[in-house]
Design a protein around this motif. Sequence first.
Motif, PDB file in Angstrom:
ATOM      1  N   ILE A 605       0.830  -1.216   0.000  1.00 51.49           N
ATOM      2  CA  ILE A 605       0.000   0.000   0.000  1.00 51.49           C
ATOM      3  C   ILE A 605       0.859   1.259   0.000  1.00 51.49           C
ATOM      4  CG2 ILE A 605      -1.690   1.314   1.365  1.00 51.49           C
ATOM      5  CD1 ILE A 605      -2.794  -1.158  -0.098  1.00 51.49           C
ATOM      6  N   GLY A 606       1.979   1.202   0.723  1.00 53.18           N
ATOM      7  CA  GLY A 606       2.832   2.379   0.859  1.00 53.18           C
ATOM      8  C   GLY A 606       2.547   3.118   2.150  1.00 53.18           C
ATOM      9  N   VAL A 607       3.537   3.879   2.606  1.00 52.96           N
ATOM     10  CA  VAL A 607       3.454   4.577   3.888  1.00 52.96           C
ATOM     11  C   VAL A 607       3.237   6.069   3.649  1.00 52.96           C
ATOM     12  CG1 VAL A 607       4.754   5.212   5.966  1.00 52.96           C
ATOM     13  CG2 VAL A 607       4.916   2.891   5.058  1.00 52.96           C
ATOM     14  N   ARG A 608       2.266   6.642   4.370  1.00 57.66           N
ATOM     15  CA  ARG A 608       2.051   8.085   4.316  1.00 57.66           C
ATOM     16  C   ARG A 608       2.979   8.742   5.333  1.00 57.66           C
ATOM     17  NH1 ARG A 608       0.608   6.216   0.749  1.00 57.66           N
ATOM     18  NH2 ARG A 608      -1.425   5.880  -0.186  1.00 57.66           N
ATOM     19  N   GLU A 609       3.819   9.647   4.850  1.00 62.95           N
ATOM     20  CA  GLU A 609       4.732  10.382   5.718  1.00 62.95           C
ATOM     21  C   GLU A 609       4.077  11.734   6.010  1.00 62.95           C
ATOM     22  OE1 GLU A 609       8.241   8.308   3.070  1.00 62.95           O
ATOM     23  OE2 GLU A 609       8.008  10.489   3.025  1.00 62.95           O
ATOM     24  N   ILE A 610       3.704  11.923   7.275  1.00 63.51           N
ATOM     25  CA  ILE A 610       2.934  13.117   7.650  1.00 63.51           C
ATOM     26  C   ILE A 610       3.789  13.994   8.572  1.00 63.51           C
ATOM     27  CG2 ILE A 610       0.831  13.951   8.765  1.00 63.51           C
ATOM     28  CD1 ILE A 610      -0.463  11.239   8.049  1.00 63.51           C
ATOM     29  N   ALA A 611       4.014  15.231   8.131  1.00 65.82           N
ATOM     30  CA  ALA A 611       4.769  16.193   8.935  1.00 65.82           C
ATOM     31  C   ALA A 611       3.838  17.349   9.304  1.00 65.82           C
ATOM     32  CB  ALA A 611       5.971  16.699   8.146  1.00 65.82           C
ATOM     33  N   VAL A 612       3.793  17.654  10.595  1.00 65.44           N
ATOM     34  CA  VAL A 612       2.939  18.745  11.080  1.00 65.44           C
ATOM     35  C   VAL A 612       3.859  19.785  11.725  1.00 65.44           C
ATOM     36  CG1 VAL A 612       0.925  19.336  12.462  1.00 65.44           C
ATOM     37  CG2 VAL A 612       1.177  16.999  11.589  1.00 65.44           C
ATOM     38  N   VAL A 613       3.891  21.002  11.161  1.00 64.23           N
ATOM     39  CA  VAL A 613       4.830  22.017  11.639  1.00 64.23           C
ATOM     40  C   VAL A 613       4.093  23.334  11.872  1.00 64.23           C
ATOM     41  CG1 VAL A 613       6.951  23.290  11.143  1.00 64.23           C
ATOM     42  CG2 VAL A 613       6.741  20.899  10.420  1.00 64.23           C
ATOM     43  N   GLY A 614       4.315  23.901  13.068  1.00 70.54           N
ATOM     44  CA  GLY A 614       3.694  25.171  13.436  1.00 70.54           C
ATOM     45  C   GLY A 614       3.276  25.144  14.892  1.00 70.54           C
ATOM     46  N   THR A 656       0.192  26.746  10.926  1.00 69.61           N
ATOM     47  CA  THR A 656       0.482  25.339  11.232  1.00 69.61           C
ATOM     48  C   THR A 656       0.028  24.539  10.019  1.00 69.61           C
ATOM     49  OG1 THR A 656       0.214  25.626  13.607  1.00 69.61           O
ATOM     50  CG2 THR A 656      -0.004  23.385  12.749  1.00 69.61           C
ATOM     51  N   LEU A 657       0.978  23.862   9.398  1.00 65.32           N
ATOM     52  CA  LEU A 657       0.692  23.166   8.139  1.00 65.32           C
ATOM     53  C   LEU A 657       0.933  21.666   8.273  1.00 65.32           C
ATOM     54  CD1 LEU A 657       2.303  25.641   5.585  1.00 65.32           C
ATOM     55  CD2 LEU A 657      -0.134  25.297   6.035  1.00 65.32           C
ATOM     56  N   ILE A 658       0.121  20.926   7.528  1.00 68.12           N
ATOM     57  CA  ILE A 658       0.253  19.461   7.487  1.00 68.12           C
ATOM     58  C   ILE A 658       0.737  19.077   6.094  1.00 68.12           C
ATOM     59  CG2 ILE A 658      -0.976  17.263   7.682  1.00 68.12           C
ATOM     60  CD1 ILE A 658      -3.022  18.746   9.471  1.00 68.12           C
ATOM     61  N   TYR A 659       1.876  18.399   6.073  1.00 66.09           N
ATOM     62  CA  TYR A 659       2.448  17.918   4.812  1.00 66.09           C
ATOM     63  C   TYR A 659       2.238  16.412   4.739  1.00 66.09           C
ATOM     64  CZ  TYR A 659       5.038  22.362   4.802  1.00 66.09           C
ATOM     65  OH  TYR A 659       5.386  23.686   4.815  1.00 66.09           O
ATOM     66  N   VAL A 660       1.728  15.939   3.625  1.00 66.05           N
ATOM     67  CA  VAL A 660       1.596  14.491   3.406  1.00 66.05           C
ATOM     68  C   VAL A 660       2.527  14.125   2.259  1.00 66.05           C
ATOM     69  CG1 VAL A 660       0.062  12.587   2.821  1.00 66.05           C
ATOM     70  CG2 VAL A 660      -0.758  14.451   4.260  1.00 66.05           C
ATOM     71  N   CYS A 661       3.450  13.206   2.550  1.00 72.60           N
ATOM     72  CA  CYS A 661       4.535  12.912   1.615  1.00 72.60           C
ATOM     73  C   CYS A 661       4.650  11.397   1.408  1.00 72.60           C
ATOM     74  CB  CYS A 661       5.869  13.426   2.162  1.00 72.60           C
ATOM     75  SG  CYS A 661       5.766  15.041   2.986  1.00 72.60           S
ATOM     76  N   GLU A 662       5.383  11.036   0.378  1.00 76.48           N
ATOM     77  CA  GLU A 662       5.804   9.649   0.171  1.00 76.48           C
ATOM     78  C   GLU A 662       7.214   9.717  -0.381  1.00 76.48           C
ATOM     79  OE1 GLU A 662       3.818   5.460  -1.305  1.00 76.48           O
ATOM     80  OE2 GLU A 662       2.693   7.317  -1.448  1.00 76.48           O
ATOM     81  N   HIS A 663       8.148   9.009   0.295  1.00 75.01           N
ATOM     82  CA  HIS A 663       9.579   9.088  -0.045  1.00 75.01           C
ATOM     83  C   HIS A 663      10.043  10.546  -0.043  1.00 75.01           C
ATOM     84  CE1 HIS A 663       9.170   4.894  -0.880  1.00 75.01           C
ATOM     85  NE2 HIS A 663       8.368   5.103  -1.899  1.00 75.01           N
ATOM     86  N   TYR A 664       9.559  11.308   0.926  1.00 76.40           N
ATOM     87  CA  TYR A 664       9.906  12.714   1.167  1.00 76.40           C
ATOM     88  C   TYR A 664       9.374  13.671   0.093  1.00 76.40           C
ATOM     89  CZ  TYR A 664      13.226  10.349   4.291  1.00 76.40           C
ATOM     90  OH  TYR A 664      13.795   9.535   5.246  1.00 76.40           O
ATOM     91  N   HIS A 665       8.594  13.183  -0.881  1.00 74.92           N
ATOM     92  CA  HIS A 665       7.964  14.060  -1.873  1.00 74.92           C
ATOM     93  C   HIS A 665       6.545  14.352  -1.400  1.00 74.92           C
ATOM     94  CE1 HIS A 665      11.377  13.532  -4.427  1.00 74.92           C
ATOM     95  NE2 HIS A 665      11.201  12.226  -4.506  1.00 74.92           N
ATOM     96  N   CYS A 666       6.221  15.646  -1.275  1.00 62.65           N
ATOM     97  CA  CYS A 666       4.980  16.020  -0.589  1.00 62.65           C
ATOM     98  C   CYS A 666       3.981  16.666  -1.537  1.00 62.65           C
ATOM     99  CB  CYS A 666       5.288  17.002   0.541  1.00 62.65           C
ATOM    100  SG  CYS A 666       6.594  16.400   1.649  1.00 62.65           S
ATOM    101  N   ILE A 667       2.706  16.411  -1.242  1.00 66.51           N
ATOM    102  CA  ILE A 667       1.663  17.158  -1.938  1.00 66.51           C
ATOM    103  C   ILE A 667       1.526  18.524  -1.253  1.00 66.51           C
ATOM    104  CG2 ILE A 667       0.433  15.105  -2.722  1.00 66.51           C
ATOM    105  CD1 ILE A 667      -1.577  15.492  -0.477  1.00 66.51           C
ATOM    106  N   LYS A 668       0.758  19.423  -1.832  1.00 66.92           N
ATOM    107  CA  LYS A 668       0.606  20.779  -1.300  1.00 66.92           C
ATOM    108  C   LYS A 668       0.128  20.720   0.159  1.00 66.92           C
ATOM    109  CE  LYS A 668      -1.962  25.035  -2.099  1.00 66.92           C
ATOM    110  NZ  LYS A 668      -3.122  25.625  -2.776  1.00 66.92           N
ATOM    111  N   PRO A 669       0.803  21.450   1.064  1.00 63.84           N
ATOM    112  CA  PRO A 669       0.406  21.378   2.482  1.00 63.84           C
ATOM    113  C   PRO A 669      -0.978  21.955   2.719  1.00 63.84           C
ATOM    114  CG  PRO A 669       2.002  23.134   2.143  1.00 63.84           C
ATOM    115  CD  PRO A 669       1.916  22.385   0.848  1.00 63.84           C
TER     116      PRO A 669
END
Length: 680
Positions: A605-614, A656-669
Amino acid sequence: MNRLAKETSPYLLQHAHNPVDWYPWGEEALQRAKAEDKPILVSIGYAACHWCHVMERESFEHEETARIMNEHFINIKIDREERPDLDHIYMDAVQTMTGSGGWPLNVFLTPDKLPFYGGTYYPPVKAFNRPSWTDVLLALSQAFKERREDLETQAQNMRDHLVQASGFSGKMAGQELIPVEELFTKAQCETIFNNMMQQGDKVWGGFGSAPKFPGTFIIQYLLRYHHSFNEPKALEQALLSLDKMIQGGIYDQLGGGFARYSTDAKWLAPHFEKMLYDNALLVDVMSEAYQLTGNELYAKTIADTLSFIEREMTGTGSGFYSALDADSEGVEGKFYTWSKEEIEQILGADAALFCAFYDVTEEGNWEETNILWITKPAAVFAAEQGITVEALERSLAVSREKLMAVRAKRIRPGLDDKIILGWNALMIHACCKAYAASGVERYREMGVNAMNFCLEHLQNTDKQSFFHTFKAGVAKYPAFLDDYAWMVRALIALQEVTGDSEWLGKAKELTEYVVNNFSDEGGIYFYYTEAGQTDVIVRKKEVYDGATPSGNAVMAANLLYLSVVYDRKDWSDRGITMLAGQSQTAVRYSTSFGVWAGVLLQQVIGVREIAVVGAEYKSRMQDTNRHYIPFKVMLGAATDQPGLPLLEQRERPGQTLIYVCEHYHCIKPVNYIEEIINLK
């Protein structure tokens, strides 16, 4: 009093007054066996074990039986929960010899600790197609004197077999040439699903026939498989299994908490012991079911189960105790069962409704007494009675409270109050999952407090290694692979629910310790025992799930998670290599390799890499936690964090933004997780 009187294990202390000259496992007993050239009897059990108590009453308290044991053997008692390494080795040996195993485990060793004969429960006189215990003792004593060479050869062959069984390296030929997406496929996931469903009981839930164990790893896989591929049958079987257990006698309808397993297919009659790890694993999977379905039944059962843990299995320092016995006053289940007459005396006019709902009868629904269980949903029952569900629930709640007050005055089952590192880690993880799903702050507090207890009381002074168990102010025995693997997993979960990155730092430290001290010669899998441990005849590698998750499977998942956090390709490669070595086995024997199956599904399925900053990162992380995103890595911070790739160059002033990435490539926060739909 024998030498067990100086031990802290409740199980060993139960045998301190036996006339048998018991030793704990250690140099004193092992050296005496060599000095006197006597065979060793190792008897392994645990405090909540019903048949262990039976054999003690029948044989180990018997003067003449003890005389035979003392004369011919060096007798060692082991608490399997204190020394799971020895239990695994000698259980494997007995299963190889006899085709079956269980507890009490009685195994006979040469003076060099090598097993030559073994079995489980033996009656005091010949019965159940089993020889009497004294017949076994006398026959083996004679054989050791007259056929010593044969027994030594047999024992050496058994050791060779045990070494060979842990000899796999796991690396597939040419594996590095195959792309990861071809190593692990949707077709494999589908085969695993089909294999699990073949084992599924479509009427009563669960998997296989009686005795029925909870099967939490299978249920979790089915929930995740449905979520990934929209397969209603997977969801149906998973929820049926949970619902039937929650309605069954395996669940304590008055006090909350689950017993270890059911002796029948309907979940009515449990083996009444309550183990910390079972309750942790069930809270884990119920939290996922609640996230996925929103069904309040799961939230309520989580609440009642964690209330039970807090009330009956939590020490003054916030560490969690191990188990409650099945027996009280020498009778299994006596604390939990009721006669109809007793309930009528306590509840008066409300008794009829209560008894009808919980299947309480004059003749009893189990061994002439009654186990409370629910035979039909509340809505159906209420309609039949011509009352509202709310009126039914109110009446039942008042009645349960009255019965709990009476039950509290009964003689309680024995409590095994030792604190086991790995089992605490399982419950800490469960508390984190429960908080993530529900937002109930108390659950998170329970997890944080228990982890702080473990770090304070079970960590060695070197601040790297840990002890396995703690009791009466004393930490004992070097921790095992399971302890470390489950601790790393719990630390990862704590960061996701607190937003405090120091938990991740500790997870990284422990992972490095495991890599340095538990790795096999090929640098792929991990041994169960630490390098340098001298009192085991073989270093075993465990890869299948038992009642608890495989330490190797959990370490594979930990390595994959932390490889994303710290950009460690070596950890990612190792996790994938471990999984590749077990993937065919997981596909073929899905119900025994449920954790590996889950890791395989994650790779597909793949792993969602979620970064929350702010500034608001902690509340946004909790918003994200409420959603069912089983395959994710989530980090949060108020500002950019150099050294953590997911948290670098993310900061935006005033947001405060939420980034959703895969292999460190992110869609628009985005500002809120709800803005991203269909996140698997």
